[in-house]
Design a protein around this motif. Structure first.
Motif, PDB file in Angstrom:
ATOM      1  N   LYS A 190       9.276   6.417   3.720  1.00 31.55           N
ATOM      2  CA  LYS A 190       8.437   6.661   2.537  1.00 31.55           C
ATOM      3  C   LYS A 190       9.263   6.584   1.259  1.00 31.55           C
ATOM      4  N   THR A 233       5.641  -5.117   5.871  1.00 36.72           N
ATOM      5  CA  THR A 233       6.682  -6.015   5.379  1.00 36.72           C
ATOM      6  C   THR A 233       7.849  -6.088   6.358  1.00 36.72           C
ATOM      7  N   CYS A 234       8.268  -4.958   6.882  1.00 35.15           N
ATOM      8  CA  CYS A 234       9.376  -4.935   7.841  1.00 35.15           C
ATOM      9  C   CYS A 234       9.034  -5.713   9.113  1.00 35.15           C
ATOM     10  N   SER A 237       3.453   1.239  -0.773  1.00 39.95           N
ATOM     11  CA  SER A 237       3.059   2.327   0.114  1.00 39.95           C
ATOM     12  C   SER A 237       3.860   2.255   1.416  1.00 39.95           C
ATOM     13  N   PHE A 238       3.804   3.341   2.166  1.00 48.56           N
ATOM     14  CA  PHE A 238       4.450   3.377   3.472  1.00 48.56           C
ATOM     15  C   PHE A 238       3.882   2.270   4.371  1.00 48.56           C
ATOM     16  N   PHE A 271       5.143  -1.094   3.394  1.00 49.82           N
ATOM     17  CA  PHE A 271       6.546  -1.212   3.769  1.00 49.82           C
ATOM     18  C   PHE A 271       6.689  -1.545   5.251  1.00 49.82           C
ATOM     19  N   ALA A 300      10.121   2.925   0.664  1.00 50.66           N
ATOM     20  CA  ALA A 300       8.916   2.232   0.191  1.00 50.66           C
ATOM     21  C   ALA A 300       8.686   2.515  -1.287  1.00 50.66           C
ATOM     22  N   TRP A 302      10.743   0.515  -3.571  1.00 51.90           N
ATOM     23  CA  TRP A 302      10.248  -0.866  -3.683  1.00 51.90           C
ATOM     24  C   TRP A 302       8.880  -0.931  -4.362  1.00 51.90           C
TER      25      TRP A 302
END
Length: 72
Positions: free
Chosen positions: A43, A59-60, A52-53, A56, A46, A49
């Motif tokens: 969190k 994206t990962c 939101s969690f 994130f 995120a 960047w």
């Protein structure tokens, strides 16, 4: 477009094709059990960047799946 990631990978797609496949689709809810320390750290990262969690984590996962050499 293939109906599964495994079928997509068999066609030796480029990174753009993989990313397009991974983001195209309906949203679903997922319950994920992780240690609270990992959740808090994710969190915080995120937020750094500006996302939101959930964004994130997406994206990962997309980054990991779209790496060259990663195959189902």
């Amino acid at each position: 477009m293939p109906d599964s990631y495994k079928k997509l990978i068999k066609n030796n797609p480029d990174e753009t094709e993989i990313r397009s496949f991974l983001v195209d689709g309906d949203q679903v809810s997922v319950t994920l059990r992780i240690p609270d320390t990992l959740c808090d750290a994710a969190k915080e990262e995120a937020a750094l960047w500006g996302m939101s969690f959930s964004a994130f984590v997406r994206t990962c996962v997309i980054e990991e799946f779209s790496k060259k050499g990663v195959r189902a």
